[in-house]
Design an enzyme around this catalytic site. Structure first.
Site, PDB file in Angstrom:
ATOM      1  N   GLY A  37       0.838  -1.196   0.000  1.00 13.29           N
ATOM      2  CA  GLY A  37       0.000   0.000   0.000  1.00 13.29           C
ATOM      3  C   GLY A  37       0.869   1.240   0.000  1.00 13.29           C
ATOM      4  O   GLY A  37       2.038   1.217  -0.399  1.00 13.29           O
ATOM      5  N   GLY A  38       0.289   2.316   0.507  1.00  9.99           N
ATOM      6  CA  GLY A  38       1.022   3.589   0.537  1.00  9.99           C
ATOM      7  C   GLY A  38       2.300   3.491   1.349  1.00  9.99           C
ATOM      8  O   GLY A  38       3.202   4.341   1.220  1.00  9.99           O
ATOM      9  N   GLY A  58      24.804  12.890 -28.810  1.00 12.66           N
ATOM     10  CA  GLY A  58      24.208  13.460 -27.603  1.00 12.66           C
ATOM     11  C   GLY A  58      24.684  12.743 -26.365  1.00 12.66           C
ATOM     12  O   GLY A  58      24.836  13.349 -25.291  1.00 12.66           O
ATOM     13  N   ALA A  59      24.938  11.455 -26.507  1.00 12.43           N
ATOM     14  CA  ALA A  59      25.375  10.690 -25.337  1.00 12.43           C
ATOM     15  C   ALA A  59      26.727  11.204 -24.845  1.00 12.43           C
ATOM     16  O   ALA A  59      26.995  11.227 -23.635  1.00 12.43           O
ATOM     17  CB  ALA A  59      25.459   9.209 -25.685  1.00 12.43           C
TER      18      ALA A  59
HETATM   19  C1  HXC Z   1      -3.690  -4.344  12.350  1.00 14.41           C
HETATM   20  C2  HXC Z   1      -2.679  -6.231  11.624  1.00 14.41           C
HETATM   21  C3  HXC Z   1      -2.453  -5.659  10.356  1.00 14.41           C
HETATM   22  C4  HXC Z   1      -2.908  -4.330  10.145  1.00 14.41           C
HETATM   23  C5  HXC Z   1      -1.644  -7.644  10.331  1.00 14.41           C
HETATM   24  N1  HXC Z   1      -2.173  -7.457  11.549  1.00 14.41           N
HETATM   25  N2  HXC Z   1      -1.829  -6.551   9.576  1.00 14.41           N
HETATM   26  N3  HXC Z   1      -3.285  -5.578  12.612  1.00 14.41           N
HETATM   27  N4  HXC Z   1      -3.503  -3.699  11.174  1.00 14.41           N
HETATM   28  N5  HXC Z   1      -2.717  -3.711   9.006  1.00 14.41           N
HETATM   29  C6  HXC Z   1      -2.172  -8.407  12.642  1.00 14.41           C
HETATM   30  C7  HXC Z   1      -3.044  -9.626  12.371  1.00 14.41           C
HETATM   31  O1  HXC Z   1      -4.353  -9.345  12.720  1.00 14.41           O
HETATM   32  C8  HXC Z   1      -2.395 -10.652  13.270  1.00 14.41           C
HETATM   33  O2  HXC Z   1      -2.821 -10.386  14.585  1.00 14.41           O
HETATM   34  C9  HXC Z   1      -0.923 -10.291  13.211  1.00 14.41           C
HETATM   35  O3  HXC Z   1      -0.861  -8.930  12.784  1.00 14.41           O
HETATM   36  C10 HXC Z   1      -0.149 -11.120  12.242  1.00 14.41           C
HETATM   37  O4  HXC Z   1      -0.835 -11.124  11.010  1.00 14.41           O
HETATM   38  P1  HXC Z   1      -1.111 -12.455  10.183  1.00 14.41           P
HETATM   39  O5  HXC Z   1      -2.144 -12.117   9.190  1.00 14.41           O
HETATM   40  O6  HXC Z   1      -1.351 -13.579  11.109  1.00 14.41           O
HETATM   41  O7  HXC Z   1       0.295 -12.668   9.504  1.00 14.41           O
HETATM   42  P2  HXC Z   1       0.624 -13.241   8.083  1.00 14.41           P
HETATM   43  O8  HXC Z   1      -0.159 -14.478   7.832  1.00 14.41           O
HETATM   44  O9  HXC Z   1       2.092 -13.309   7.997  1.00 14.41           O
HETATM   45  O10 HXC Z   1       0.145 -12.140   7.040  1.00 14.41           O
HETATM   46  C11 HXC Z   1       0.812 -10.910   6.978  1.00 14.41           C
HETATM   47  C12 HXC Z   1       0.015  -9.923   6.117  1.00 14.41           C
HETATM   48  C13 HXC Z   1      -1.460  -9.908   6.543  1.00 14.41           C
HETATM   49  C14 HXC Z   1       0.123 -10.371   4.642  1.00 14.41           C
HETATM   50  C15 HXC Z   1       0.702  -8.564   6.229  1.00 14.41           C
HETATM   51  O11 HXC Z   1      -1.487  -9.720   7.959  1.00 14.41           O
HETATM   52  C16 HXC Z   1      -2.236  -8.837   5.912  1.00 14.41           C
HETATM   53  O12 HXC Z   1      -2.661  -8.950   4.780  1.00 14.41           O
HETATM   54  N6  HXC Z   1      -2.471  -7.756   6.688  1.00 14.41           N
HETATM   55  C17 HXC Z   1      -3.283  -6.671   6.211  1.00 14.41           C
HETATM   56  C18 HXC Z   1      -2.546  -5.873   5.201  1.00 14.41           C
HETATM   57  C19 HXC Z   1      -3.310  -4.655   4.833  1.00 14.41           C
HETATM   58  O13 HXC Z   1      -4.295  -4.739   4.091  1.00 14.41           O
HETATM   59  N7  HXC Z   1      -2.933  -3.539   5.455  1.00 14.41           N
HETATM   60  C20 HXC Z   1      -3.572  -2.296   5.261  1.00 14.41           C
HETATM   61  C21 HXC Z   1      -3.169  -1.786   3.900  1.00 14.41           C
HETATM   62  S1  HXC Z   1      -3.725  -0.187   3.610  1.00 14.41           S
HETATM   63  P3  HXC Z   1      -3.067 -11.566  15.639  1.00 14.41           P
HETATM   64  O14 HXC Z   1      -3.589 -10.844  16.838  1.00 14.41           O
HETATM   65  O15 HXC Z   1      -4.015 -12.482  15.006  1.00 14.41           O
HETATM   66  O16 HXC Z   1      -1.720 -12.162  15.843  1.00 14.41           O
HETATM   67  C22 HXC Z   1      -2.401   0.695   3.991  1.00 14.41           C
HETATM   68  C23 HXC Z   1      -2.542   2.104   3.618  1.00 14.41           C
HETATM   69  C24 HXC Z   1      -1.268   2.808   3.875  1.00 14.41           C
HETATM   70  O17 HXC Z   1      -1.449   0.239   4.495  1.00 14.41           O
HETATM   71  C25 HXC Z   1      -1.398   4.167   3.294  1.00 14.41           C
HETATM   72  C26 HXC Z   1      -0.225   4.994   3.607  1.00 14.41           C
HETATM   73  C27 HXC Z   1      -0.335   6.311   2.964  1.00 14.41           C
END
Ligand code: HXC
Length: 516
Positions: free
Chosen positions: A171-172, A406-407
């Site tokens: 993401g961002g 040019g290069a």
């Molecule tokens: C809160 C999160 C989290 C998040 C993971 N966790 N991502 N908690 N916010 N963004 C937590 C899970 O709930 C879990 O908690 C623990 O972290 C480990 O995650 P798992 O899913 O068990 O790990 P894994 O299987 O390795 O998967 C990793 C992952 C997946 C691929 C990163 O967690 C995932 O897809 N997370 C969401 C990614 C996402 O969509 N993020 C937001 C994107 S938008 P528990 O308590 O169960 O251990 C964004 C915008 C940014 O980022 C903009 C900036 C300008």
């Protein structure tokens, strides 16, 4: 509470904070072949040099029952320490706490070290392993990211900023590493993309894995976003430590001089024979670089991206230098969009951080064709030109063979304020290559000839004799010296010494408008 009890309480808190998300989460992290945030910092910094800041910070979110889930440090380890005895700041996402996701508190901690680093003039290294925005915190998390991006931009060119990507970065969130000077990625466990495989499938119907979409190899070869890639985290952190040998602490300082035993006047006879007699035959420019630099050591940057140009660091008589070199081994060393972008950004890094630039030139020109033109080679080539033109650090060129069209102008020519230009006797410096030039200027004569092919060959030879050498340019001062290749090391060291106190300036302005 007694004094002893208070001290015990502190120790317990430190112990708890250091265990992050707890033993189960740490085991899970290890079982994936990943280190924890603190283990990574230990690998990166000099032994026992780390001092942690904000160990007890907590998030302030109460939505989704989050007030019941508070972990000391909130999934971010920040602080300072040393690399080779020099101060650096570091922040590391702790995946064992809420998947290393970014809360407002996490962002505050990162901003604090970025600001401290800029204030005291020390590099910052960010270690990324994060699930992105802390979903429970919503817009606070977005604001937090943006606060970090702002500092990345404001301190760009003030202190070196380095990113290690050793886990998810999606993401961002990718924009912070993208804004930093060098991105180090590890294979298999790290990935960077704006939108993950699921959304890609829905929107574009492409079926890709995370690794195919944004793994280390993809970013090293196709996008050019990763400057360095490694098979494991240990080697990655060693790589970052190695980079620190070549860069200064900030834009007001120079890179460290590291004396060594390689004699400055070392002559390398073989250099006289490395460029083939046949101008169309390739050779390996890296061999030339290694023969000239101290101890044959060249620390290459973006080695897998646009290999028709080589960039990286080396030393000459202990002094750090940035190298930009055409690579005749790939696409004859031609300049295309990717190689121009690659070189331009590197030149700007060196200029921002007072590292002299040495350009090794063997360039037949810019890549022709619709692919490049549609891709905007004009603006990408212009970036390289712009970067060289605005750079005020010592700039030296060695023309080993071709310097065409040019290069030639773009590759640090004298008219772009190149300080010193050496040419080897094998140089061919002209407006274009003998064949193209002859086909144009002698077209009538060739057409009218009894044997046009023979006539063309004759004209090519005539043109080559007249222009495909360094002496026309040397006679006009466009190169300063024609030298035997074997003394190039000595000559470069002399020129660097002569230029050591160079002062040059650009006209006052808010900022230029590089053709992005
Ligand atoms: C809160 C999160 C989290 C998040 C993971 N966790 N991502 N908690 N916010 N963004 C937590 C899970 O709930 C879990 O908690 C623990 O972290 C480990 O995650 P798992 O899913 O068990 O790990 P894994 O299987 O390795 O998967 C990793 C992952 C997946 C691929 C990163 O967690 C995932 O897809 N997370 C969401 C990614 C996402 O969509 N993020 C937001 C994107 S938008 P528990 O308590 O169960 O251990 C964004 C915008 C940014 O980022 C903009 C900036 C300008």
């Amino acid at each position: 509470m007694s004094r002893e009890r208070k001290i015990l309480e502190l120790k317990e808190k430190i112990d708890k904070a250091q265990r992050g998300g707890g033993d189960i989460a740490i085991d899970k992290q290890h079982s994936r072949g990943k280190f924890t945030a603190r283990e990574r910092i230990d690998l990166l910094l000099d032994k026992k040099s780390f001092e942690e800041i904000d160990m007890f910070r907590l998030h302030e979110c109460s939505d989704f029952d989050m007030q019941k889930k508070k972990i000391l440090g909130d999934g971010m380890v920040t602080g300072y320490g040393t690399i080779h005895g020099r101060l650096v700041f570091v922040y590391a996402f702790d995946f064992t706490v809420f998947g290393g996701s970014l809360s407002k508190t996490v962002a505050d901690k990162v901003v604090k070290v970025l600001e401290k680093a800029a204030k005291v003039g020390a590099p910052v290294i960010g270690i990324n392993d994060s699930g992105g925005a802390r979903i429970q915190e919503g817009v606070d998390s977005l604001a937090g990211y943006t606060e970090i991006f702002l500092r990345n931009v404001l301190y760009s060119g003030v202190v070196p900023q380095i990113s290690a990507v050793v886990g998810p970065c999606a993401g961002g969130a990718v924009y912070s590493p993208a804004l930093t000077d060098f991105v180090f990625m590890v294979r298999k466990t790290a990935y960077m993309f704006l939108t993950g495989p699921k959304i890609v499938r829905t929107v574009t119907h492409e079926d890709v894995t995370a690794d195919q979409l944004g793994g280390a190899d993809i970013h090293a070869t196709k996008s050019g976003i990763a400057h360095f890639t490694y098979d494991d985290e240990k080697s990655l952190f060693e790589g970052i430590r190695k980079l620190f040998n070549y860069i200064p602490q900030n834009n007001m300082e120079e890179a460290p001089i590291i004396p060594n035993q390689d004699p400055p006047d070392r002559i390398d006879e073989d250099l006289n024979y490395l460029v083939p007699d046949n101008p169309n035959k390739p050779y390996d420019m890296k061999e030339i670089l290694e023969r000239i630099l101290d101890n044959g050591e060249f620390f290459e940057v973006q080695s897998l991206f646009a290999p028709n140009i080589i960039i990286g660091f080396g030393r000459l008589n202990g002094r750090s230098v940035g190298i930009v070199a055409n690579q005749p081994k790939y696409l004859a060393g031609v300049l295309d969009s990717n190689s121009s972008n690659k070189a331009a950004r590197f030149v700007r890094f060196c200029d921002a951080f007072n590292i002299p630039i040495i350009t090794f030139e063997d360039v037949p020109g810019f890549m022709p064709g619709t692919v490049q033109e549609y891709n905007g080679i004009i603006k990408h080539g212009a970036k390289m030109l712009y970067a060289y033109a605005e750079a005020t650090v010592p700039k030296i060129t060695v023309i080993t063979r071709k310097g065409y069209g040019g290069a030639f102008c773009v590759m640090n020519s004298k008219q772009l304020r190149g300080d010193y230009s050496y040419a080897w006797p094998s140089s061919e410096i002209a407006v274009m290559g003998p064949q193209g030039a002859s086909e144009i200027i002698f077209s009538k004569e060739i057409k009218a000839a009894e044997n046009p092919k023979e006539k063309l060959r004759e004209k090519i030879e005539e043109y080559r004799d007249k222009f495909a050498n360094p002496y026309v340019a040397a006679a006009k001062g466009y190169v300063d010296e024609v030298i035997e290749p074997k003394i190039t090391r000595y000559k470069l060291i002399k020129a660097l010494e002569m230029l050591a106190n160079k002062r040059d300036e650009n006209p006052p302005k808010k900022h230029g408008n590089i053709p992005l």
